[in-house]
Every structure is written in structure tokens, then in C-alpha cells.
Design an enzyme around this catalytic site. Sequence first.
Site, PDB file in Angstrom:
ATOM      1  N   GLU A 126       0.839  -1.204   0.000  1.00  0.00           N
ATOM      2  CA  GLU A 126       0.000   0.000   0.000  1.00  0.00           C
ATOM      3  C   GLU A 126       0.873   1.253   0.000  1.00  0.00           C
ATOM      4  O   GLU A 126       1.913   1.287   0.649  1.00  0.00           O
ATOM      5  CB  GLU A 126      -0.853  -0.033   1.283  1.00  0.00           C
ATOM      6  CG  GLU A 126      -2.119   0.784   1.223  1.00  0.00           C
ATOM      7  CD  GLU A 126      -2.948   0.630   2.495  1.00  0.00           C
ATOM      8  OE1 GLU A 126      -3.350  -0.502   2.836  1.00  0.00           O
ATOM      9  OE2 GLU A 126      -3.186   1.665   3.149  1.00  0.00           O
ATOM     10  N   ASP A 129      -0.038   5.391   0.451  1.00  0.00           N
ATOM     11  CA  ASP A 129      -1.219   6.210   0.765  1.00  0.00           C
ATOM     12  C   ASP A 129      -0.991   7.704   0.821  1.00  0.00           C
ATOM     13  O   ASP A 129      -0.013   8.152   1.418  1.00  0.00           O
ATOM     14  CB  ASP A 129      -1.720   5.895   2.201  1.00  0.00           C
ATOM     15  CG  ASP A 129      -2.066   4.459   2.425  1.00  0.00           C
ATOM     16  OD1 ASP A 129      -2.625   3.845   1.515  1.00  0.00           O
ATOM     17  OD2 ASP A 129      -1.787   3.963   3.531  1.00  0.00           O
ATOM     18  N   GLU A 167      -3.547  10.219   2.707  1.00  0.00           N
ATOM     19  CA  GLU A 167      -4.803  10.263   3.456  1.00  0.00           C
ATOM     20  C   GLU A 167      -5.003  11.683   3.979  1.00  0.00           C
ATOM     21  O   GLU A 167      -4.091  12.252   4.579  1.00  0.00           O
ATOM     22  CB  GLU A 167      -4.758   9.283   4.640  1.00  0.00           C
ATOM     23  CG  GLU A 167      -4.840   7.842   4.206  1.00  0.00           C
ATOM     24  CD  GLU A 167      -4.590   6.864   5.346  1.00  0.00           C
ATOM     25  OE1 GLU A 167      -5.326   5.882   5.436  1.00  0.00           O
ATOM     26  OE2 GLU A 167      -3.656   7.087   6.139  1.00  0.00           O
TER      27      GLU A 167
END
Length: 330
Positions: A107, A109, A111
Site C-alpha cells: 500500500e 497512501d 490520506e
Amino acid sequence: MVHTCVSLLVICSVFVLAAGSLRNLPTVSFEEGYAQIFGDDNLLIVKDGKSAHLSLDQRTGSGFVSHDLYNHGFFSASIKLPADYTAGVVVAFYMSNGDIFEKNHDEIDFEFLGNIRGKEWRVQTNVYGNGSTGAGREERYGLWFDPSEDFHQYSILWSDDKIIFYIDSVPIREVKKTEAMGGDFPSKPMSLYGTIWDGSNWATNGGKYKVNYKYSPYIAEFSDFVLHGCAVDPIEMSSTCQLVPQFKSVPTGITNESRTKMQSFRKKHMQYSYCYDKTRYKVPPSECVINPHEASRLHGFDPVRFGGSHSRHGKRRHDNQSNRDAINSV
Ligand SMILES: *[C@@H]1O[C@H](CO)[C@@H](O)[C@H](O)[C@H]1NC(C)=O
Ligand SMILES: *[C@@H]1O[C@H](CO)[C@@H](O)[C@H](O)[C@H]1NC(C)=O
Ligand SMILES: *[C@@H]1O[C@H](CO)[C@@H](O)[C@H](O)[C@H]1NC(C)=O
């Protein structure tokens, strides 16, 4: 699956002259690149298919995923975040393969963590590799602009030896693969995702401020989709295309000039980094490059968490609530 690469390469060549800015990259329409994954009517395609509105209300959030899985590349979207009271609201733009590799997913990210009125959004970046969810590599930043006022471009460059996060043309974080990271460095093909969801339990001050649906719907606008990567066959996980390096508009690394920008961004805006969090890592993980400016800035925020062995407040925390709760309460 391979045709995406080929057609992207053709489009790319048109933009070779526009080097230097990340703004002139070849974009695809929402439907060329993505499909909805949840949220029924809460995902709306607008502007002739060039943009998508993702909303969160009492019923549901919403989200989309790329048609293709990519092995490395440069990916970006311009995003305008919801304004005003956004505590507990999370908007995410990320890469993952969690639906294929449930136990050992990768992953990368971006955010966006909402906030109470009058306080700005914060951005968090994170990286997991091969299921390394026990080792969070979070960083959090304030921004030099109001991300709910206008579109800004958020980009991820992922190659076999580094990951670079960009906001507009500024690289904000570089994760270089080290040998010691091993499988913690993302190595398997991933899809791109955009989502908005209710993160009441952890997003704003560790869950202290919940989503208030009085102010809903919360709408995040996504546009200018760049999917410049090698699409892979989802069954064989192999790709037959090579990223062509001569497309100068697509960055392949950090220039000296942009490194200076990155350092200046981090010195001014970084609010949290796992590399300096002594309550989580007594010894910084191997890929951390300790920068005295960053260390002293973070120490100013929280002398205990970011303190050295000289901290007079001394007592380390031994409680182990989840890492995520712990760092979001900072
Ligand atoms: C990733 O995880 C799998 C399963 O846990 C393991 O077999 C494999 O060796 C790991 N790969 C790397 C590169 O660490
Ligand atoms: C970039 O910086 C490095 C290290 O400071 C230096 O060795 C190199 O010559 C610089 N490159 C350019 C193009 O200025
Ligand atoms: C807390 O951490 C210790 C040591 O890392 C571990 O053995 C234990 O299982 C953890 N407890 C919980 C509730 O996570």
C-alpha cells in the site's frame, strides 16, 4: 490490459515539450481509468467525464478503483476537499493490492484527515509492503494552502527502488528502498483508489471529534487523472511494457532544485514522522534518514514522543493501543 500502456505512451509524446511542471501530464477521463467500487449515488461523474464527485452522508461514503493493476509508475489526481467542519472525514488517494493479497498486501497512501472548523486539513502519507501493517511508516503534514478552496495535485511516483510523494510540483517525501526494508517496500502490482469515508474512530485527534452529519454531504472532487504506469495482467501478474524514460514531463526522481523544495517543505510543514517517534521505534527503522532540522521541529511539538534519551519527561509509554490510534491522537 497492455493496451493502456501503449495508448498512454502515444498520448505522452504530445507532452514532451512541457517538461518541468507536473501540471501538463497526460490525463485520462474517469471512465477510461476508473470504476466505482462503492457508494451508489454518492459517486457522480461530472465535467464531461473528466472529474468525479465523491460524497459522504449518513448512508455511505463512496469510492473508485482503477481498471488496471500497475507495476510501478507515476500516478496523480487533482483533489479539492470538502470545506468547513470536516472532523472525522477521511479522503484517501492510494495504491493497494489488498483485495488480491489479503495477508501480505502492499500500500502507498495519501490520506486527508478532516478537522474541526477553523483548523486546516492535515495530510498523511504511509507505506506498507507485503503485509507490514505492524510497522506504520506514517508522516503527517500541514499545508501551505487551503486544500478545500481549490484543486491541488497529489502524486505518487513508485519505482523499484524509491517512492516519492508530491503535492503540486513539490516532492514532500522520498522513501528509498533499503536492503533492511526487505519485503516492507511495496513490490507487487497495485491498483489506484480514491475514497471518502467516515473515520470517526481515529481520524481527528484519535477519534475525539466525530463526523457531524449536520454538515453533510461532504464532497471531495477528483480530477486530472494521471495513470502513467505499466498495467499488468491480473492473472499472470506480468507486464509486457516498459516505462519509457524519455517522457520528460513525468518525473523519475528528485532534482537538486526540487530536493531543496522538499527540505523546505518538511522543515515548515511536517508535524509527525514515524522516524522520530521514540514511543514507537526506539531505533529508527533502517530507511530513516535523520535530519536535525526535522528532529528539532518535531521535538518542539512533542518533546516526549520525539524526545531523545535526554528528555526530562522521560517515561516511555508502554501501553499498546493500536499504532494508528496512538499517532492520530498527537
Ligand atoms: C512476503 O510475504 C510472503 C508470505 O508471508 C513471504 O513468503 C515472502 O517471502 C515475502 N516476500 C518478501 C519479499 O519479503
Ligand atoms: C546535485 O547535488 C549533488 C550533491 O550535492 C552534486 O554532487 C551534484 O553535482 C548536483 N547536481 C547538479 C546538476 O547540480
Ligand atoms: C503489547 O505488546 C506486547 C509486546 O510487543 C505484545 O506481546 C502484546 O501482545 C501486546 N498487547 C496487545 C494487547 O496488543
